[in-house]
Design a protein around this motif. Structure first.
Motif, PDB file in Angstrom:
ATOM      1  N   LEU A  74       0.709  -1.293  -0.232  1.00  0.00           N
ATOM      2  CA  LEU A  74       0.002   0.081  -0.095  1.00  0.00           C
ATOM      3  C   LEU A  74       0.797   1.230   0.069  1.00  0.00           C
ATOM      4  CD1 LEU A  74      -2.754  -1.022   2.575  1.00  0.00           C
ATOM      5  CD2 LEU A  74      -2.988  -1.181   0.050  1.00  0.00           C
ATOM      6  N   GLU A  75       2.119   1.161   0.178  1.00  0.00           N
ATOM      7  CA  GLU A  75       2.888   2.277   0.464  1.00  0.00           C
ATOM      8  C   GLU A  75       3.666   2.599  -0.931  1.00  0.00           C
ATOM      9  OE1 GLU A  75       3.442   4.403   2.761  1.00  0.00           O
ATOM     10  OE2 GLU A  75       1.696   3.671   3.690  1.00  0.00           O
ATOM     11  N   GLN A  76       3.404   1.655  -1.966  1.00  0.00           N
ATOM     12  CA  GLN A  76       4.242   1.779  -3.266  1.00  0.00           C
ATOM     13  C   GLN A  76       3.389   2.847  -4.055  1.00  0.00           C
ATOM     14  OE1 GLN A  76       6.872  -0.215  -4.065  1.00  0.00           O
ATOM     15  NE2 GLN A  76       6.378  -0.629  -1.926  1.00  0.00           N
ATOM     16  N   ALA A  77       4.461   3.845  -4.685  1.00  0.00           N
ATOM     17  CA  ALA A  77       3.990   5.140  -5.220  1.00  0.00           C
ATOM     18  C   ALA A  77       2.775   4.844  -6.131  1.00  0.00           C
ATOM     19  CB  ALA A  77       5.047   5.753  -6.118  1.00  0.00           C
ATOM     20  N   ARG A  78       2.693   3.773  -6.976  1.00  0.00           N
ATOM     21  CA  ARG A  78       1.674   3.429  -8.033  1.00  0.00           C
ATOM     22  C   ARG A  78       0.395   3.108  -7.346  1.00  0.00           C
ATOM     23  NH1 ARG A  78       1.917  -1.087 -13.053  1.00  0.00           N
ATOM     24  NH2 ARG A  78       3.816   0.148 -13.141  1.00  0.00           N
ATOM     25  N   ILE A  79       0.566   2.583  -5.998  1.00  0.00           N
ATOM     26  CA  ILE A  79      -0.697   2.306  -5.205  1.00  0.00           C
ATOM     27  C   ILE A  79      -1.275   3.705  -4.567  1.00  0.00           C
ATOM     28  CG2 ILE A  79      -1.673   0.949  -3.443  1.00  0.00           C
ATOM     29  CD1 ILE A  79      -0.855  -0.698  -6.076  1.00  0.00           C
TER      30      ILE A  79
ATOM     31  N   ILE B 245      -8.770  -0.676  -2.268  1.00  0.00           N
ATOM     32  CA  ILE B 245      -7.343  -0.689  -2.587  1.00  0.00           C
ATOM     33  C   ILE B 245      -6.590  -1.785  -1.550  1.00  0.00           C
ATOM     34  CG2 ILE B 245      -4.936   0.083  -2.657  1.00  0.00           C
ATOM     35  CD1 ILE B 245      -6.256   2.870  -3.100  1.00  0.00           C
ATOM     36  N   SER B 246      -7.184  -1.880  -0.366  1.00  0.00           N
ATOM     37  CA  SER B 246      -6.390  -2.691   0.493  1.00  0.00           C
ATOM     38  C   SER B 246      -7.094  -4.287   0.260  1.00  0.00           C
ATOM     39  CB  SER B 246      -7.032  -2.347   1.866  1.00  0.00           C
ATOM     40  OG  SER B 246      -6.588  -3.441   2.764  1.00  0.00           O
ATOM     41  N   GLU B 247      -8.454  -4.169  -0.054  1.00  0.00           N
ATOM     42  CA  GLU B 247      -9.056  -5.578  -0.477  1.00  0.00           C
ATOM     43  C   GLU B 247      -8.489  -6.262  -1.792  1.00  0.00           C
ATOM     44  OE1 GLU B 247     -12.965  -6.037  -2.712  1.00  0.00           O
ATOM     45  OE2 GLU B 247     -13.517  -5.939  -0.678  1.00  0.00           O
ATOM     46  N   ALA B 248      -8.117  -5.215  -2.761  1.00  0.00           N
ATOM     47  CA  ALA B 248      -7.474  -5.758  -4.018  1.00  0.00           C
ATOM     48  C   ALA B 248      -6.148  -6.335  -3.645  1.00  0.00           C
ATOM     49  CB  ALA B 248      -7.256  -4.800  -4.954  1.00  0.00           C
TER      50      ALA B 248
ATOM     51  N   VAL C  53      -2.008  -5.314  -8.298  1.00  0.00           N
ATOM     52  CA  VAL C  53      -2.960  -4.621  -7.513  1.00  0.00           C
ATOM     53  C   VAL C  53      -3.668  -3.601  -8.342  1.00  0.00           C
ATOM     54  CG1 VAL C  53      -3.283  -3.497  -5.619  1.00  0.00           C
ATOM     55  CG2 VAL C  53      -1.883  -5.320  -5.593  1.00  0.00           C
ATOM     56  N   ALA C  54      -2.851  -2.604  -9.010  1.00  0.00           N
ATOM     57  CA  ALA C  54      -3.117  -1.638  -9.559  1.00  0.00           C
ATOM     58  C   ALA C  54      -4.514  -1.978 -10.728  1.00  0.00           C
ATOM     59  CB  ALA C  54      -2.221  -0.587 -10.192  1.00  0.00           C
TER      60      ALA C  54
ATOM     61  N   GLN D  15      -8.660  -1.150 -10.762  1.00  0.00           N
ATOM     62  CA  GLN D  15      -9.199  -0.537 -11.841  1.00  0.00           C
ATOM     63  C   GLN D  15     -10.466  -1.461 -12.370  1.00  0.00           C
ATOM     64  OE1 GLN D  15      -8.639   2.376 -13.265  1.00  0.00           O
ATOM     65  NE2 GLN D  15     -10.516   1.807 -14.487  1.00  0.00           N
ATOM     66  N   GLU D  16     -10.303  -2.771 -12.254  1.00  0.00           N
ATOM     67  CA  GLU D  16     -11.547  -3.601 -12.538  1.00  0.00           C
ATOM     68  C   GLU D  16     -12.433  -3.425 -11.420  1.00  0.00           C
ATOM     69  OE1 GLU D  16      -9.619  -7.580 -12.596  1.00  0.00           O
ATOM     70  OE2 GLU D  16      -8.619  -7.440 -14.572  1.00  0.00           O
ATOM     71  N   LYS D  17     -12.228  -3.353 -10.291  1.00  0.00           N
ATOM     72  CA  LYS D  17     -13.113  -3.162  -9.304  1.00  0.00           C
ATOM     73  C   LYS D  17     -13.954  -1.860  -9.579  1.00  0.00           C
ATOM     74  CE  LYS D  17     -11.112  -5.942  -5.488  1.00  0.00           C
ATOM     75  NZ  LYS D  17     -12.065  -6.709  -5.266  1.00  0.00           N
TER      76      LYS D  17
END
Length: 469
Positions: free
Chosen positions: A18-23, A35-38, A70-71, A75-77
């Motif tokens: 979750l700390e990654q820049a993309r996330i 996001i956490s769920e994904a 994860v990203a 997006q799908e969600k």
């Protein structure tokens, strides 16, 4: 086992992901819990793949790769489940793709009533409560020649409502060859049974005569029913009773005649070189008392079941409690009215109603569209694919005109760095998804069913796929 344990130990903690820049970039447009769920689902999926001994890319434990997965899952969600797709299949009324595309004026009408209050059930002349059917009834009468008209949510509902109103606990005589199965495995006998009407079959699969109907009439006969077999044809040694003959018998016996056309048509297709499809006007002129048909098939409007016919019968139907359960909303009525108004001038209807425009599209126009798409594909993808233009056929679809093969020009694509099946799958995963058809190790794009800017979108997405592999 040691290798599995090593891979499992390499899996990053959820908080690290979750700390990654993309996330972190995703937090401005979607909830943290999603996001956490994904992230949890992604890590769990990789863990299960490792334990199963799966050595696919899904088992990769690299942090950047996991963040990318994860990203994508996020997006799908957040993407709508029901969304626009590009139809390059050449099937005009593709049931799985929502059948008829609405005319621009119908889309505008929906937007107008969706964004504002409307006079759905208000008579603006008197200021008193009105009926929602009044917005389209005069238009239906003008265009079909019927005395009255109304609409419900689909044609199966229209059939159910008519039979329940006019023939509950009474007999309905119908030719055995017309006991069709319509979309979604719904069958005329089943709809009839649910309505409470009693089915009386006459004739044979291939031949039914007027005398068959006449000999079946009893004191309990409520209706003589004629069903247009729009989704199949019986050819060869055949005979069926015309609407005119049936109405003649109905008058003689004092029994109402009901015809279900399935796909409603208000234009003579033969004028455009297409197989004749019985029009609503022909049925009304033949004296049929009540006619039902679909709004989202050859009519080219929203999903609806349209009922037209004698006023005294329509009045009875409106009083049936089922009518409220099957009624249409303001969006359907707005689109229906706008579509009906296009039929005032046949040239306007053919030009502006997408269903009619696609079915009647000249070969020269299709060829030009194919050349445009091929040019864009060559420009965007270079030598990564092979393309050619070939002759082929489109289909009307939606259970209408099953024997009609519409000549077309297809853009045939063969990718050089991947299989055709993989390319077809990748196109379905794009935004918007692109649907084409596979034939003989080639992907075929039919320009007949492409809308504005679809060619450009197809070319750009095909370029992206070929570049990324």
């Amino acid at each position: 086992m040691d290798n599995k344990q090593n891979l499992l130990r390499k899996l990053p903690a959820i908080n690290i992901i979750l700390e990654q820049a993309r996330i972190k970039q995703l937090e401005s447009r979607c909830p943290h819990t999603l996001i956490s769920e994904a992230a949890s689902e992604t890590v769990q999926g990789i863990r299960e793949a490792i334990l199963a001994g799966d050595e696919t890319p899904d088992t990769i434990t690299d942090l950047d790769t996991i963040a990318a997965v994860v990203a994508k899952k996020v997006q799908e969600k957040i993407s709508p489940n029901l969304r626009k797709v590009i139809n390059a299949t050449g099937i005009v009324l593709h049931t799985n793709l929502g059948r008829a595309v609405l005319a621009g004026s119908a889309v505008k009408a929906i937007n107008d009533v969706a964004a504002n209050y409307s006079n759905l059930e208000l008579d603006l002349n008197t200021g008193e409560r009105g009926t929602r059917y009044s917005h389209i009834e005069k238009l239906l009468c003008r265009l079909t020649g019927a005395e009255a008209g109304m609409t419900v949510n689909n044609n199966a509902a229209a059939v159910l409502l008519v039979l329940n109103t006019l023939a509950k606990d009474r007999e309905v005589i119908v030719s055995r060859g017309q006991l069709v199965e319509i979309g979604g495995s719904f069958r005329i006998p089943d709809v009839m049974s649910q309505s409470g009407a009693l089915l009386v079959e006459v004739g044979t699969t291939n031949k039914t005569h007027l005398r068959d109907y006449e000999s079946a009439v009893t004191e309990d006969t409520a209706l003589l029913l004629k069903v247009h077999t729009s989704n199949y044809k019986v050819i060869g040694f055949t005979a069926e009773v015309s609407a005119g003959e049936l109405t003649g018998l109905g008058r003689k016996k004092g029994i109402a005649v009901y015809e279900d056309l399935g796909s409603g048509v208000l234009v003579d297709f033969m004028k455009y070189g297409i197989t004749h499809e019985p029009t609503v006007n022909e049925s009304i002129k033949a004296g049929v008392d009540i006619v039902t048909f679909s709004g989202d098939k050859l009519f080219g409007g929203p999903q609806a079941g349209i009922i037209v016919g004698k006023k005294y019968i329509i009045d009875k139907i409106r009083q049936n409690p089922l009518t409220r359960a099957l009624r249409v909303d303001k969006f359907t009525l707005a689109a229906m009215e706008a579509t009906l108004r296009l039929y005032f001038e046949e040239e306007t209807a053919v030009a502006e109603i997408p269903t009619l425009r696609m079915i009647m599209m000249p070969s020269e126009e299709i060829r030009l569209r194919a050349e445009k798409l091929q040019g864009l594909l060559r420009e965007k993808t270079g030598d990564s694919i092979e393309t050619e233009i070939t002759a082929g056929f489109s289909q009307v679809g939606g259970g209408a005109l099953p024997e009609e093969n519409l000549p077309t020009f297809l853009v045939s694509v063969r990718p050089l760095s991947m299989s055709v099946n993989k390319l077809e799958k990748r196109l379905r995963e794009m935004e918007p998804p692109i649907l084409a058809r596979i034939q003989k190790d080639r992907l075929l794009f039919d320009p007949r069913t492409l809308l504005a800017n679809d060619c450009e979108v197809i070319a750009i997405n095909l370029q992206r796929i070929m570049e990324t592999g």
